[in-house]
Motif scaffolding. Structure first.
Motif, mmCIF file in Angstrom:
data_model
loop_
_atom_site.group_PDB
_atom_site.id
_atom_site.type_symbol
_atom_site.label_atom_id
_atom_site.label_comp_id
_atom_site.label_asym_id
_atom_site.label_seq_id
_atom_site.Cartn_x
_atom_site.Cartn_y
_atom_site.Cartn_z
ATOM 1 N N ASP A 109 0.554 -1.152 0.180
ATOM 2 C CA ASP A 109 0.046 0.161 -0.087
ATOM 3 C C ASP A 109 1.269 1.452 -0.247
ATOM 4 O OD1 ASP A 109 -2.665 -1.331 -0.306
ATOM 5 O OD2 ASP A 109 -2.533 -1.141 2.411
ATOM 6 N N ILE A 110 1.427 0.693 0.760
ATOM 7 C CA ILE A 110 2.789 2.673 0.492
ATOM 8 C C ILE A 110 3.635 2.400 -0.177
ATOM 9 C CG2 ILE A 110 4.970 3.065 1.629
ATOM 10 C CD1 ILE A 110 3.978 2.131 4.951
ATOM 11 N N GLU A 111 3.480 1.845 -1.073
ATOM 12 C CA GLU A 111 4.436 1.496 -2.623
ATOM 13 C C GLU A 111 3.367 1.728 -3.167
ATOM 14 O OE1 GLU A 111 6.076 -2.184 -3.050
ATOM 15 O OE2 GLU A 111 8.013 -2.560 -1.933
ATOM 16 N N GLU A 112 2.652 2.085 -3.291
ATOM 17 C CA GLU A 112 1.426 2.386 -4.390
ATOM 18 C C GLU A 112 1.673 4.014 -3.690
ATOM 19 O OE1 GLU A 112 -1.883 -0.297 -4.248
ATOM 20 O OE2 GLU A 112 -0.954 -1.715 -4.103
ATOM 21 N N PHE A 113 0.653 3.848 -2.439
ATOM 22 C CA PHE A 113 0.619 5.753 -2.803
ATOM 23 C C PHE A 113 1.788 6.632 -2.740
ATOM 24 C CE2 PHE A 113 1.536 9.144 0.490
ATOM 25 C CZ PHE A 113 0.827 9.494 0.415
ATOM 26 N N ILE A 114 3.341 5.830 -3.172
ATOM 27 C CA ILE A 114 4.421 6.946 -3.773
ATOM 28 C C ILE A 114 4.068 6.685 -4.867
ATOM 29 C CG2 ILE A 114 6.402 6.210 -3.660
ATOM 30 C CD1 ILE A 114 6.471 5.791 -0.671
ATOM 31 N N GLU A 115 3.420 5.927 -6.112
ATOM 32 C CA GLU A 115 3.965 6.121 -6.822
ATOM 33 C C GLU A 115 2.767 6.280 -7.894
ATOM 34 O OE1 GLU A 115 4.186 1.868 -8.851
ATOM 35 O OE2 GLU A 115 5.811 1.412 -7.534
#
Length: 92
Positions: A42-48
């Motif tokens: 979820d954090i990776e998706e948010f950053i992207e």
């Protein structure tokens, strides 16, 4: 006597190791690991999902202020567009 103490220590360490091994095989441990993996994704998706600096520069000032609010970044809507872009880009 020293041999007896050594054997007791080794048996204790062996039992402790076995209990730790069994603990890592438990469903609760596996569920916790899966929860952590999901949070990382979820954090990776948010950053992207945060637009690049070039994309930010193309947005209107109103959209930038809206995006900042969605991302939880405090910006003063009275500031210049370039300052808002810089504030958002620094959070990348």
């Amino acid at each position: 006597m020293d041999l007896f103490v050594t054997v007791i220590v080794l048996v204790t360490l062996g039992v402790a190791g076995w209990l730790i091994y069994l603990g890592t095989k438990s469903k609760e441990f596996k569920d916790t690991v899966e929860d952590i993996k999901e949070e990382i994704e979820d954090i990776e998706e948010f950053i992207e999902s945060i637009p690049s600096a070039a994309e930010l520069k193309k947005m209107t000032k109103a959209k930038l202020v809206e995006l900042a609010a969605e991302l939880g970044v405090e910006v003063d809507s009275k500031k210049k567009k370039a300052e808002i872009v810089e504030a958002l880009d620094s959070k990348r």
